[in-house]
Design a protein around this motif. Structure first.
Motif, PDB file in Angstrom:
ATOM      1  N   LEU A  41       0.817  -1.210   0.000  1.00 16.68           N
ATOM      2  CA  LEU A  41       0.000   0.000   0.000  1.00 16.68           C
ATOM      3  C   LEU A  41       0.850   1.259   0.000  1.00 16.68           C
ATOM      4  CD1 LEU A  41      -2.834  -0.945   2.538  1.00 16.68           C
ATOM      5  CD2 LEU A  41      -2.958  -0.909   0.045  1.00 16.68           C
ATOM      6  N   SER A  42       1.957   1.248   0.732  1.00 23.27           N
ATOM      7  CA  SER A  42       2.774   2.458   0.876  1.00 23.27           C
ATOM      8  C   SER A  42       3.582   2.783  -0.374  1.00 23.27           C
ATOM      9  CB  SER A  42       3.711   2.322   2.075  1.00 23.27           C
ATOM     10  OG  SER A  42       4.622   1.257   1.893  1.00 23.27           O
ATOM     11  N   GLU A  43       3.568   1.902  -1.355  1.00 21.37           N
ATOM     12  CA  GLU A  43       4.246   2.209  -2.615  1.00 21.37           C
ATOM     13  C   GLU A  43       3.541   3.339  -3.350  1.00 21.37           C
ATOM     14  OE1 GLU A  43       4.397  -1.338  -4.891  1.00 21.37           O
ATOM     15  OE2 GLU A  43       5.963  -2.285  -3.674  1.00 21.37           O
ATOM     16  N   GLN A  44       2.231   3.479  -3.105  1.00 22.17           N
ATOM     17  CA  GLN A  44       1.453   4.470  -3.850  1.00 22.17           C
ATOM     18  C   GLN A  44       0.683   5.447  -2.968  1.00 22.17           C
ATOM     19  OE1 GLN A  44      -1.031   2.529  -6.742  1.00 22.17           O
ATOM     20  NE2 GLN A  44       0.683   1.648  -7.848  1.00 22.17           N
ATOM     21  N   ARG A  45       0.738   5.281  -1.640  1.00 27.24           N
ATOM     22  CA  ARG A  45      -0.009   6.189  -0.779  1.00 27.24           C
ATOM     23  C   ARG A  45       0.560   6.160   0.639  1.00 27.24           C
ATOM     24  NH1 ARG A  45      -5.909   3.672  -0.920  1.00 27.24           N
ATOM     25  NH2 ARG A  45      -6.353   5.749  -0.107  1.00 27.24           N
ATOM     26  N   GLN A  46       0.138   7.141   1.439  1.00 22.13           N
ATOM     27  CA  GLN A  46       0.535   7.166   2.844  1.00 22.13           C
ATOM     28  C   GLN A  46      -0.336   6.199   3.627  1.00 22.13           C
ATOM     29  OE1 GLN A  46      -0.037  10.951   4.789  1.00 22.13           O
ATOM     30  NE2 GLN A  46       1.241  10.410   6.534  1.00 22.13           N
ATOM     31  N   VAL A  47       0.301   5.358   4.421  1.00 21.19           N
ATOM     32  CA  VAL A  47      -0.412   4.363   5.222  1.00 21.19           C
ATOM     33  C   VAL A  47      -0.140   4.648   6.694  1.00 21.19           C
ATOM     34  CG1 VAL A  47      -0.766   1.912   5.680  1.00 21.19           C
ATOM     35  CG2 VAL A  47      -0.100   2.677   3.380  1.00 21.19           C
ATOM     36  N   VAL A  48      -1.198   4.974   7.426  1.00 19.51           N
ATOM     37  CA  VAL A  48      -1.070   5.285   8.853  1.00 19.51           C
ATOM     38  C   VAL A  48      -1.755   4.187   9.657  1.00 19.51           C
ATOM     39  CG1 VAL A  48      -1.582   6.942  10.679  1.00 19.51           C
ATOM     40  CG2 VAL A  48      -1.038   7.761   8.370  1.00 19.51           C
ATOM     41  N   CYS A  49      -1.008   3.547  10.529  1.00 20.81           N
ATOM     42  CA  CYS A  49      -1.535   2.481  11.395  1.00 20.81           C
ATOM     43  C   CYS A  49      -1.437   2.941  12.845  1.00 20.81           C
ATOM     44  CB  CYS A  49      -0.754   1.193  11.199  1.00 20.81           C
ATOM     45  SG  CYS A  49      -0.791   0.549   9.505  1.00 20.81           S
ATOM     46  N   ILE A  50      -2.525   2.828  13.576  1.00 21.37           N
ATOM     47  CA  ILE A  50      -2.599   3.403  14.922  1.00 21.37           C
ATOM     48  C   ILE A  50      -2.929   2.324  15.946  1.00 21.37           C
ATOM     49  CG2 ILE A  50      -3.790   5.107  16.368  1.00 21.37           C
ATOM     50  CD1 ILE A  50      -4.469   6.609  13.742  1.00 21.37           C
ATOM     51  N   ASP A  51      -2.209   2.338  17.064  1.00 21.79           N
ATOM     52  CA  ASP A  51      -2.572   1.511  18.213  1.00 21.79           C
ATOM     53  C   ASP A  51      -3.644   2.254  19.006  1.00 21.79           C
ATOM     54  OD1 ASP A  51      -0.840  -0.612  17.746  1.00 21.79           O
ATOM     55  OD2 ASP A  51       0.786   0.254  18.927  1.00 21.79           O
ATOM     56  N   LEU A  52      -4.834   1.701  19.067  1.00 16.89           N
ATOM     57  CA  LEU A  52      -5.917   2.338  19.807  1.00 16.89           C
ATOM     58  C   LEU A  52      -5.624   2.315  21.304  1.00 16.89           C
ATOM     59  CD1 LEU A  52      -8.870   0.848  17.740  1.00 16.89           C
ATOM     60  CD2 LEU A  52      -8.043   3.225  17.697  1.00 16.89           C
ATOM     61  N   PRO A  53      -6.215   3.221  22.078  1.00 18.44           N
ATOM     62  CA  PRO A  53      -5.941   3.305  23.515  1.00 18.44           C
ATOM     63  C   PRO A  53      -6.011   1.947  24.224  1.00 18.44           C
ATOM     64  CG  PRO A  53      -7.275   5.161  22.848  1.00 18.44           C
ATOM     65  CD  PRO A  53      -7.153   4.269  21.640  1.00 18.44           C
ATOM     66  N   GLY A  54      -4.970   1.662  25.021  1.00 17.99           N
ATOM     67  CA  GLY A  54      -4.921   0.419  25.768  1.00 17.99           C
ATOM     68  C   GLY A  54      -4.456  -0.782  24.970  1.00 17.99           C
ATOM     69  N   HIS A  55      -4.133  -0.573  23.712  1.00 17.60           N
ATOM     70  CA  HIS A  55      -3.705  -1.660  22.832  1.00 17.60           C
ATOM     71  C   HIS A  55      -2.306  -1.384  22.292  1.00 17.60           C
ATOM     72  CE1 HIS A  55      -8.056  -2.197  22.893  1.00 17.60           C
ATOM     73  NE2 HIS A  55      -7.916  -3.396  22.361  1.00 17.60           N
ATOM     74  N   GLY A  56      -1.590  -2.459  21.957  1.00 17.92           N
ATOM     75  CA  GLY A  56      -0.255  -2.294  21.386  1.00 17.92           C
ATOM     76  C   GLY A  56       0.639  -1.472  22.285  1.00 17.92           C
ATOM     77  N   GLU A  57       1.232  -0.428  21.714  1.00 17.04           N
ATOM     78  CA  GLU A  57       2.129   0.433  22.470  1.00 17.04           C
ATOM     79  C   GLU A  57       1.448   1.708  22.964  1.00 17.04           C
ATOM     80  OE1 GLU A  57       6.044   1.017  20.750  1.00 17.04           O
ATOM     81  OE2 GLU A  57       5.746  -0.717  19.451  1.00 17.04           O
ATOM     82  N   SER A  58       0.132   1.785  22.816  1.00 16.32           N
ATOM     83  CA  SER A  58      -0.601   2.960  23.294  1.00 16.32           C
ATOM     84  C   SER A  58      -1.027   2.778  24.746  1.00 16.32           C
ATOM     85  CB  SER A  58      -1.840   3.225  22.427  1.00 16.32           C
ATOM     86  OG  SER A  58      -1.464   3.693  21.151  1.00 16.32           O
ATOM     87  N   GLY A  59      -1.042   3.883  25.484  1.00 12.53           N
ATOM     88  CA  GLY A  59      -1.390   3.850  26.889  1.00 12.53           C
ATOM     89  C   GLY A  59      -2.885   3.843  27.151  1.00 12.53           C
ATOM     90  N   SER A  60      -3.212   3.722  28.428  1.00 14.52           N
ATOM     91  CA  SER A  60      -4.594   3.691  28.887  1.00 14.52           C
ATOM     92  C   SER A  60      -4.862   4.933  29.726  1.00 14.52           C
ATOM     93  CB  SER A  60      -4.818   2.431  29.719  1.00 14.52           C
ATOM     94  OG  SER A  60      -6.129   2.374  30.219  1.00 14.52           O
TER      95      SER A  60
END
Length: 256
Positions: A41-60
């Motif tokens: 996808l990033s070959e042709q556009r900007q791809v933004v992936c987000i960790d939602l609150p409390g998930h992945g590396e995002s805080g609570s």
């Protein structure tokens, strides 16, 4: 990279340039689920992936992470990146967040893909099951995580995609009990967005797994028909980004 929302770090990644697409994960997942999608996808556009609150590396930041709060956290990321318009796709709970984002910031979205997700609110029975889930997490997080994730994929695919399931379980096990229950409670209280979805005057899609054990295919087909959304029938269960990766990648590649 991180931004702040209500004092918590919200983690995200960005790759590529122009014509942005925002990818949101589901309950007990993280932005890592989109790892196989980013290179193409990033070959042709900007791809933004987000960790939602409390998930992945995002805080609570609360005992309840409402879908509205999650949407506003996403908006903080987009504000930081100076993104004013974007296509967006959300898996399961991520789809609920997409809908709230549209309600709060209606001019932001250019198209919407609900991946194994629905604009409908929880039924009374589902709300009762959410409360049971909260108690089970508090009693035995490990048992809940294994059971909940293992049941998302159709049985014949469980062996084929065993490594993907194990990765999801490992990621979910990193979450604190409070972070899991905050998301469950947030999903339970979400509002019904069927009418808002129907009024959307933009390209909108529902990706439905024919053998989804969480969201009945026939019900999603009825919702798509009643709201003017395009239904894409995939062959697997609730994890289309694993079970039908190529088909989903093709869709995300072409939406504007």
């Amino acid at each position: 990279m991180n931004v702040k929302y209500k004092g918590a770090n919200i983690h995200f990644t960005s790759a590529g340039e122009g014509n942005p697409i925002i990818l949101l994960h589901g309950f007990m997942e993280s932005s890592k689920i989109w790892g196989n999608f980013i290179p193409t996808l990033s070959e042709q556009r900007q791809v933004v992936c987000i960790d939602l609150p409390g998930h992945g590396e995002s805080g609570s930041f609360n005992e309840i992470h409402s879908m509205e709060d999650m949407a506003k956290a996403v908006k903080e990321v987009l504000r930081h990146l100076e993104i004013r318009n974007a296509a967006i796709a959300g898996h399961s709970m991520g789809g609920y967040v997409c809908l709230e984002l549209y309600k709060i910031f209606p001019t932001l979205l250019t198209s919407l893909v609900l991946v194994n997700s629905t604009p409908e609110a929880d039924s009374r029975e589902r709300k009762i099951n959410r409360e049971r889930a909260v108690k089970l997490v508090q009693k035995n997080k490990k048992a809940f995580v294994k059971m909940a994730i293992s049941n998302l994929m159709m049985p014949e695919n469980s062996e084929r995609f065993r490594s993907g399931i194990q990765d999801l379980i490992a990621e979910a096990m990193k979450m604190e009990v409070q972070e899991i229950t905050a998301a469950i409670r947030g999903m339970k209280i979400r509002t019904d967005n069927v009418q808002a979805f129907a009024r959307m005057n933009l390209p909108k899609y529902i990706v439905a797994g024919k053998d989804d054990s969480v969201l009945a295919f026939d019900r999603l087909r009825d919702v798509a028909n009643s709201t003017g959304a395009e239904l894409l029938e995939f062959s697997g269960g609730h994890l289309s980004y694993i079970e039908d990766e190529k088909a989903l990648l093709k869709l995300l590649h072409f939406i504007e």
